[in-house]
Design a protein around this motif. Sequence first.
Motif, PDB file in Angstrom:
ATOM      1  N   GLY A 211       0.812  -1.209   0.000  1.00 43.21           N
ATOM      2  CA  GLY A 211       0.000   0.000   0.000  1.00 43.21           C
ATOM      3  C   GLY A 211       0.845   1.258   0.000  1.00 43.21           C
ATOM      4  O   GLY A 211       2.025   1.240   0.385  1.00 43.21           O
ATOM      5  N   LEU A 212       0.246   2.364  -0.421  1.00 39.47           N
ATOM      6  CA  LEU A 212       0.953   3.643  -0.494  1.00 39.47           C
ATOM      7  C   LEU A 212       0.031   4.772  -0.070  1.00 39.47           C
ATOM      8  O   LEU A 212      -1.123   4.853  -0.512  1.00 39.47           O
ATOM      9  CB  LEU A 212       1.440   3.896  -1.929  1.00 39.47           C
ATOM     10  CG  LEU A 212       2.244   5.172  -2.165  1.00 39.47           C
ATOM     11  CD1 LEU A 212       3.584   5.114  -1.436  1.00 39.47           C
ATOM     12  CD2 LEU A 212       2.473   5.400  -3.661  1.00 39.47           C
ATOM     13  N   LYS A 213       0.547   5.634   0.809  1.00 36.60           N
ATOM     14  CA  LYS A 213      -0.123   6.885   1.155  1.00 36.60           C
ATOM     15  C   LYS A 213       0.722   8.040   0.632  1.00 36.60           C
ATOM     16  O   LYS A 213       1.922   8.122   0.926  1.00 36.60           O
ATOM     17  CB  LYS A 213      -0.289   7.022   2.677  1.00 36.60           C
ATOM     18  CG  LYS A 213      -1.445   6.215   3.246  1.00 36.60           C
ATOM     19  CD  LYS A 213      -1.685   6.573   4.704  1.00 36.60           C
ATOM     20  CE  LYS A 213      -2.948   5.897   5.222  1.00 36.60           C
ATOM     21  NZ  LYS A 213      -3.239   6.269   6.634  1.00 36.60           N
ATOM     22  N   ILE A 214       0.089   8.906  -0.134  1.00 30.75           N
ATOM     23  CA  ILE A 214       0.774  10.055  -0.705  1.00 30.75           C
ATOM     24  C   ILE A 214       0.258  11.308  -0.004  1.00 30.75           C
ATOM     25  O   ILE A 214      -0.959  11.537   0.050  1.00 30.75           O
ATOM     26  CB  ILE A 214       0.517  10.169  -2.223  1.00 30.75           C
ATOM     27  CG1 ILE A 214       0.759   8.815  -2.917  1.00 30.75           C
ATOM     28  CG2 ILE A 214       1.402  11.249  -2.831  1.00 30.75           C
ATOM     29  CD1 ILE A 214       0.208   8.755  -4.336  1.00 30.75           C
ATOM     30  N   HIS A 215       1.170  12.093   0.532  1.00 31.92           N
ATOM     31  CA  HIS A 215       0.806  13.302   1.269  1.00 31.92           C
ATOM     32  C   HIS A 215       1.421  14.521   0.605  1.00 31.92           C
ATOM     33  O   HIS A 215       2.591  14.496   0.224  1.00 31.92           O
ATOM     34  CB  HIS A 215       1.329  13.250   2.707  1.00 31.92           C
ATOM     35  CG  HIS A 215       0.712  12.195   3.554  1.00 31.92           C
ATOM     36  ND1 HIS A 215      -0.248  12.463   4.486  1.00 31.92           N
ATOM     37  CD2 HIS A 215       0.922  10.861   3.598  1.00 31.92           C
ATOM     38  CE1 HIS A 215      -0.605  11.343   5.092  1.00 31.92           C
ATOM     39  NE2 HIS A 215       0.094  10.349   4.559  1.00 31.92           N
ATOM     40  N   ASN A 216       0.664  15.588   0.487  1.00 34.72           N
ATOM     41  CA  ASN A 216       1.256  16.876   0.160  1.00 34.72           C
ATOM     42  C   ASN A 216       1.815  17.476   1.447  1.00 34.72           C
ATOM     43  O   ASN A 216       1.312  17.221   2.540  1.00 34.72           O
ATOM     44  CB  ASN A 216       0.208  17.816  -0.443  1.00 34.72           C
ATOM     45  CG  ASN A 216      -1.043  17.926   0.416  1.00 34.72           C
ATOM     46  OD1 ASN A 216      -1.735  16.921   0.603  1.00 34.72           O
ATOM     47  ND2 ASN A 216      -1.334  19.105   0.946  1.00 34.72           N
ATOM     48  N   THR A 217       2.889  18.241   1.330  1.00 37.59           N
ATOM     49  CA  THR A 217       3.491  18.880   2.502  1.00 37.59           C
ATOM     50  C   THR A 217       2.723  20.152   2.821  1.00 37.59           C
ATOM     51  O   THR A 217       2.635  21.058   2.000  1.00 37.59           O
ATOM     52  CB  THR A 217       4.960  19.228   2.231  1.00 37.59           C
ATOM     53  OG1 THR A 217       5.662  18.034   1.859  1.00 37.59           O
ATOM     54  CG2 THR A 217       5.616  19.823   3.467  1.00 37.59           C
ATOM     55  N   TYR A 218       2.137  20.184   4.008  1.00 38.30           N
ATOM     56  CA  TYR A 218       1.432  21.394   4.449  1.00 38.30           C
ATOM     57  C   TYR A 218       2.080  21.933   5.718  1.00 38.30           C
ATOM     58  O   TYR A 218       2.809  21.226   6.420  1.00 38.30           O
ATOM     59  CB  TYR A 218      -0.064  21.150   4.639  1.00 38.30           C
ATOM     60  CG  TYR A 218      -0.431  19.976   5.511  1.00 38.30           C
ATOM     61  CD1 TYR A 218      -0.207  19.984   6.893  1.00 38.30           C
ATOM     62  CD2 TYR A 218      -1.046  18.856   4.958  1.00 38.30           C
ATOM     63  CE1 TYR A 218      -0.560  18.928   7.679  1.00 38.30           C
ATOM     64  CE2 TYR A 218      -1.409  17.774   5.757  1.00 38.30           C
ATOM     65  CZ  TYR A 218      -1.169  17.822   7.118  1.00 38.30           C
ATOM     66  OH  TYR A 218      -1.523  16.755   7.906  1.00 38.30           O
ATOM     67  N   VAL A 219       1.805  23.196   6.002  1.00 38.84           N
ATOM     68  CA  VAL A 219       2.404  23.888   7.135  1.00 38.84           C
ATOM     69  C   VAL A 219       1.346  24.093   8.206  1.00 38.84           C
ATOM     70  O   VAL A 219       0.292  24.679   7.932  1.00 38.84           O
ATOM     71  CB  VAL A 219       2.980  25.259   6.709  1.00 38.84           C
ATOM     72  CG1 VAL A 219       3.685  25.934   7.886  1.00 38.84           C
ATOM     73  CG2 VAL A 219       3.925  25.107   5.521  1.00 38.84           C
ATOM     74  N   VAL A 220       1.617  23.586   9.402  1.00 37.88           N
ATOM     75  CA  VAL A 220       0.688  23.803  10.515  1.00 37.88           C
ATOM     76  C   VAL A 220       1.407  24.530  11.639  1.00 37.88           C
ATOM     77  O   VAL A 220       2.638  24.546  11.718  1.00 37.88           O
ATOM     78  CB  VAL A 220       0.083  22.476  11.026  1.00 37.88           C
ATOM     79  CG1 VAL A 220      -0.802  21.849   9.967  1.00 37.88           C
ATOM     80  CG2 VAL A 220       1.175  21.502  11.464  1.00 37.88           C
ATOM     81  N   GLU A 221       0.622  25.125  12.518  1.00 38.15           N
ATOM     82  CA  GLU A 221       1.160  25.913  13.621  1.00 38.15           C
ATOM     83  C   GLU A 221       2.070  25.067  14.524  1.00 38.15           C
ATOM     84  O   GLU A 221       1.932  23.853  14.625  1.00 38.15           O
ATOM     85  CB  GLU A 221       0.018  26.488  14.461  1.00 38.15           C
ATOM     86  CG  GLU A 221      -0.829  27.536  13.749  1.00 38.15           C
ATOM     87  CD  GLU A 221      -0.121  28.881  13.625  1.00 38.15           C
ATOM     88  OE1 GLU A 221       1.038  28.999  14.111  1.00 38.15           O
ATOM     89  OE2 GLU A 221      -0.715  29.807  13.060  1.00 38.15           O
TER      90      GLU A 221
END
Length: 315
Positions: A211-221
Amino acid sequence: MESLYRYTKLNEYYIKRFGEKVLKICINGHFTCPNRDGTLSHSGCIFCSECGSGEHLNPYKDISEQVEDYFKSPRSNRANKFIVYFQNFSNTYDSIDNLKKRYDSSLINLKIIGLSIATRPDCINEDIVKLLHSYTDKYYVSVELGLQTSNEKIGKFINRHYTKKQFTQAVELLNKYDIDVIAHIMVGLPNETFEDIQNTVDFINHHHIQGLKIHNTYVVENTVLADMYKKKQYEPISLEYYLDCLVYILSHISPNIVIHRISGDAPKDILIAPKWDLHKKWILNGLDKKLKEDNLYQGIFYKRDHWDQICLDPF
């Protein structure tokens, strides 16, 4: 394999494997991480929030209570089969006795048919894998391993504190005991190039991964990445670029791999950037449009290797 989709979606896989819809029960297992407790670092990966990407989970209730609450909620009426998912931080980072107690405390309902464990490659050893394997007589067991990138320089920059060699070793151990592996990769990390994405896909394809999970890089506090963003040292990628990367990943990844997700879901109240991350339909619809326009599908450009001699269709 007949499919309604241009890539193998998790829901479709579950229905074909288990005969009906299956949902996940996300659990806060009250674990920490060697990258948080001082063993390797105190700050964690630069993108990781204080809750270890578990802001939606209750940190105060014990594991059994979290599962009980789920089955008291309307969500439990949406399916008849469920997988308990230990989600945030490193859920194999403890003694074998404590791991067993925590896993056992979640398996309290006959509708639970699976156990899914998210962790780090350096928190996997043979004793842990043997424990996980002990559940396979009764439950479907899978392990999610963070990779993020195969670029070691970027791995050091994001304060990951494990190597791709450790990832490979963890995958091989899990393979040895026939436990499904779901890899996590990220798009848009600092200093990343498109070539890095290509190399990461190639690296994944040279492993026996289910299986594969693809995430975009986001900025959180309250993250190092947030400080970088505010100092203009990091700029998130655009939606269009992310869609281009998704198309590349899906068209080059092995067709035997189930795609568990194609984007990350940042909590709205702590998300700083990019704002398009809040619009999941933009991502889903944009990806479907690009794949359809170019008549692309999962694995169309995949280069077959030795795994294809031993890997069967995922269904």
